[in-house]
Design a protein around this motif. Structure first.
Motif, mmCIF file in Angstrom:
data_model
loop_
_atom_site.group_PDB
_atom_site.id
_atom_site.type_symbol
_atom_site.label_atom_id
_atom_site.label_comp_id
_atom_site.label_asym_id
_atom_site.label_seq_id
_atom_site.Cartn_x
_atom_site.Cartn_y
_atom_site.Cartn_z
ATOM 1 N N PHE A 8 45.778 24.650 42.523
ATOM 2 C CA PHE A 8 44.323 24.616 42.677
ATOM 3 C C PHE A 8 43.688 24.436 41.292
ATOM 4 N N ARG A 9 43.462 23.176 40.933
ATOM 5 C CA ARG A 9 42.956 22.910 39.588
ATOM 6 C C ARG A 9 41.488 23.290 39.434
ATOM 7 N N ASN A 10 40.806 23.498 40.536
ATOM 8 C CA ASN A 10 39.408 23.924 40.462
ATOM 9 C C ASN A 10 39.278 25.434 40.263
ATOM 10 N N PHE A 11 40.422 26.097 40.094
ATOM 11 C CA PHE A 11 40.407 27.537 39.866
ATOM 12 C C PHE A 11 41.122 27.852 38.551
ATOM 13 N N PRO A 12 40.472 27.532 37.419
ATOM 14 C CA PRO A 12 41.074 27.854 36.127
ATOM 15 C C PRO A 12 41.019 29.360 35.888
ATOM 16 N N PRO A 13 41.776 29.875 34.908
ATOM 17 C CA PRO A 13 41.705 31.302 34.590
ATOM 18 C C PRO A 13 40.272 31.709 34.242
ATOM 19 N N LEU A 14 39.890 32.903 34.640
ATOM 20 C CA LEU A 14 38.535 33.390 34.402
ATOM 21 C C LEU A 14 38.362 33.851 32.961
ATOM 22 N N THR A 15 37.193 33.599 32.417
ATOM 23 C CA THR A 15 36.856 34.142 31.105
ATOM 24 C C THR A 15 36.392 35.591 31.286
ATOM 25 N N ASP A 16 36.299 36.312 30.176
ATOM 26 C CA ASP A 16 35.846 37.704 30.242
ATOM 27 C C ASP A 16 34.426 37.794 30.799
ATOM 28 N N GLU A 17 33.578 36.850 30.417
ATOM 29 C CA GLU A 17 32.194 36.862 30.904
ATOM 30 C C GLU A 17 32.136 36.628 32.407
ATOM 31 N N GLN A 18 32.997 35.740 32.892
ATOM 32 C CA GLN A 18 33.030 35.463 34.328
ATOM 33 C C GLN A 18 33.521 36.681 35.105
ATOM 34 N N LYS A 19 34.491 37.386 34.549
ATOM 35 C CA LYS A 19 35.014 38.571 35.232
ATOM 36 C C LYS A 19 33.960 39.658 35.355
ATOM 37 N N GLU A 20 33.096 39.757 34.343
ATOM 38 C CA GLU A 20 32.045 40.780 34.375
ATOM 39 C C GLU A 20 31.068 40.578 35.525
ATOM 40 N N GLU A 21 30.955 39.353 36.001
ATOM 41 C CA GLU A 21 30.011 39.032 37.070
ATOM 42 C C GLU A 21 30.649 39.098 38.452
ATOM 43 N N MET A 22 31.959 39.470 38.512
ATOM 44 C CA MET A 22 32.676 39.454 39.782
ATOM 45 C C MET A 22 33.225 40.836 40.114
ATOM 46 N N THR A 23 33.489 41.053 41.393
ATOM 47 C CA THR A 23 34.139 42.295 41.831
ATOM 48 C C THR A 23 35.639 42.170 41.620
ATOM 49 N N GLU A 24 36.337 43.317 41.692
ATOM 50 C CA GLU A 24 37.792 43.297 41.514
ATOM 51 C C GLU A 24 38.460 42.449 42.594
ATOM 52 N N LYS A 25 37.975 42.521 43.820
ATOM 53 C CA LYS A 25 38.562 41.737 44.905
ATOM 54 C C LYS A 25 38.357 40.247 44.673
ATOM 55 N N GLN A 26 37.164 39.882 44.191
ATOM 56 C CA GLN A 26 36.888 38.472 43.897
ATOM 57 C C GLN A 26 37.806 37.966 42.788
ATOM 58 N N ILE A 27 37.992 38.805 41.772
ATOM 59 C CA ILE A 27 38.887 38.427 40.668
ATOM 60 C C ILE A 27 40.309 38.242 41.180
ATOM 61 N N GLU A 28 40.746 39.168 42.035
ATOM 62 C CA GLU A 28 42.098 39.090 42.592
ATOM 63 C C GLU A 28 42.305 37.813 43.382
ATOM 64 N N LEU A 29 41.356 37.459 44.244
ATOM 65 C CA LEU A 29 41.474 36.250 45.056
ATOM 66 C C LEU A 29 41.422 35.000 44.195
ATOM 67 N N TRP A 30 40.569 35.017 43.182
ATOM 68 C CA TRP A 30 40.454 33.851 42.287
ATOM 69 C C TRP A 30 41.774 33.643 41.537
ATOM 70 N N GLU A 31 42.301 34.733 40.959
ATOM 71 C CA GLU A 31 43.514 34.598 40.139
ATOM 72 C C GLU A 31 44.731 34.257 40.996
ATOM 73 N N GLU A 32 44.696 34.626 42.263
ATOM 74 C CA GLU A 32 45.773 34.234 43.166
ATOM 75 C C GLU A 32 45.861 32.717 43.252
ATOM 76 N N LYS A 33 44.716 32.078 43.332
ATOM 77 C CA LYS A 33 44.699 30.613 43.374
ATOM 78 C C LYS A 33 44.956 30.026 41.986
ATOM 79 N N ALA A 34 44.452 30.696 40.939
ATOM 80 C CA ALA A 34 44.640 30.189 39.574
ATOM 81 C C ALA A 34 46.112 30.191 39.171
ATOM 82 N N LYS A 35 46.878 31.176 39.669
ATOM 83 C CA LYS A 35 48.300 31.276 39.336
ATOM 84 C C LYS A 35 49.164 30.366 40.205
#
Length: 492
Positions: free
Chosen positions: A293-320
């Motif tokens: 999923f190339r549209n899901f690059p690793p999140l920056t620290d600023e992006q993580k601050e705007e997201m919930t833990e569950k959102q981060i988990e789902l995003w990084e699942e696709k990023a990895k």
């Protein structure tokens, strides 16, 4: 501390922050690339751990001849004789008669009333039953040691006996020493007069000439007949022709000990290998075909601050996901592993046992399984019963050429080659970044990130200087305007 925007009324810090966001885009991309490299490194290491587990399971399982010589042993009278297979190759039936059990020698003191405390050194020369070697044993007794202390030191020493205080039928308490080994011929000798006198003071009987302790009950060998042949053993547990016998009672008629191939145990060894192999190729195939999923690059620290833990988990699942998709090392390694399993093993001695299909192991019919193995248990059981050592040779035949090598030998060679390539690329937890390819990429990125961060500091300072100059210009303009207004107002 900066105080800006007083003249213009503008939020200079917010403006600079927004400008720096644009300037940071290349840095964010480098940080994201670093994260991708780290995830790839960790994924490779996870695969290597899995390959190592398979390699170890092969070594402990189908690699060992003893696992294919496992036997079930039955006794017609377990109250008299039990047995277990140690390294028996053939199935046998043995008739055993127990004529005499082995016993350990015992030594008894006449009385304990004569024990006196005091520091002393006891020295012994000991020969075990059935042995010709003599060892020297020294026991140091302390000034204030009690008899219980002495017994503890005897039991803890290398004297080879167990001492305990026991009352006889008349109620007299005695010190009894029992040899830890059964059989005839063992001796315990007082090595000097001090030891001789101390043992005599306790009431032990000693030979005045040899200084040997005289047993109250002499050691006794076991006497058995196996298939009519009489043999003497120093222990009630002994091994003959790969079968360990333990005799318990004298018999009045022969006891039959039968051995047969332990099909279940051998089958379990092979099933564990197949299951682990399937687990490995399933996980590797999963990595090779995982969607990217190339549209899901690793999140920056600023992006993580705007997201919930569950959102981060789902995003990084696709990023990895898909970081090892189509990987050349894994693809070639997997192809070689399949070739190792499917290529027949050469050798006339392996007639009927040249490849896995001959013993009931084949690939699954589902092509989506990508080479997973399945077992025809009935056929495998028949082949194990027929010739378990031939199955061992199918796995472990040795030879100079590839075709002469057994399946497990080929597979271990391929696993080691694959693990070496992965290690060269991703290292291990003990590797430094200079020792593997991804590590070198990470080191290069760290250098570029550090240099870019220094550049960003300079850019940020330049922006503030420019805005400061603007503020100063506005301030001067405001001052000039005020001055002119004052002049015009004064002229009116």
């Amino acid at each position: 501390m900066r105080i800006v925007g007083l003249a213009s009324g503008m939020d200079i810090d917010a403006l600079v922050k927004d400008l720096m966001k644009a300037e940071r885009i290349p840095l964010d991309k480098m940080v994201q690339q670093k994260q991708i490299f780290e995830w790839q490194r960790d994924s490779y290491r996870e695969i290597n751990k899995l390959l190592d587990e398979l390699d170890r399971l092969i070594f402990d399982g189908v690699y060992r001849l003893s696992n294919f010589r496992q036997k079930k042993v039955t006794s017609s009278d377990e109250s008299a004789v039990v047995a277990k297979a140690i390294n028996a190759s053939a199935n046998t039936s043995t008739a055993i008669e127990v004529q005499q059990l082995a016993k350990a020698a015992t030594y008894s003191a006449a009385t304990l009333n004569n024990f006196t405390s005091g520091a002393r050194t006891l020295k012994f020369e000991v020969t075990d039953p059935g042995s010709t070697e003599t060892r020297e044993v020294t026991i140091n007794i302390g000034e204030n040691d009690t008899l219980d202390d002495v017994i503890y030191k005897i039991n803890s020493s290398n004297l080879g006996v167990t001492g305990m205080k026991l009352k006889d039928s008349s109620g007299v308490e005695r010190l009894v020493l029992t040899n830890n080994k059964t059989g005839e011929g063992g001796t315990i000798k007082a090595a000097d007069s001090e030891t001789f006198d101390f043992l005599q003071s306790l009431g032990f009987s000693l030979d005045d000439t040899t200084f040997n302790l005289i047993p109250e009950t002499a050691g006794q060998n076991a006497k058995v007949k196996i298939n009519g042949y009489e043999t003497v053993q120093t222990s009630n547990t002994f091994t003959i022709a790969g079968i360990e016998y333990t005799i318990k009672n004298v018999t009045t008629s022969p006891v039959t000990i039968s051995t047969s191939t332990d099909v279940d145990a051998i089958l379990d060894t092979i099933v564990k290998f197949v299951n682990k192999y399937n687990e490995v190729i399933e996980k590797i195939n999963g990595k090779l075909t995982e969607e990217r999923f190339r549209n899901f690059p690793p999140l920056t620290d600023e992006q993580k601050e705007e997201m919930t833990e569950k959102q981060i988990e789902l995003w990084e699942e696709k990023a990895k996901s898909g970081l090892l998709r189509g990987d050349a090392i894994l693809t070639s390694g997997l192809n070689q592993m399949r070739l190792d399993l499917y290529s027949p093993v050469a050798g006339d001695a392996l007639k009927g046992f040249k490849q896995l299909t001959d013993i009931g192991i084949s690939t699954t019919a589902n092509y989506l399984d990508r080479g997973k193995l399945t077992i025809d248990e009935n056929k495998l059981r028949e082949k194990i019963q027929e010739n378990p050592e031939a199955i061992y040779k199918l796995f472990m035949s040795d030879g100079e050429s590839y075709n002469d090598k057994g399946i497990a030998r080929r597979l271990r060679d391929s696993l080691k080659g694959m693990m070496t390539k992965i290690k060269d690329k991703a290292g291990t937890s003990l590797s430094t970044n200079d020792q593997f390819t991804i590590g070198k990429n990470l080191k290069d990125l760290d250098n570029r990130i550090n240099a870019f961060q220094d550049r960003l500091i300079q850019i940020e300072s330049r922006y503030y200087r420019q805005f400061t100059a603007m503020e100063q210009a506005i301030q001067r303009a405001n001052q000039q305007s005020a001055y002119l207004m004052q002049l015009f107002g004064g002229g009116a």
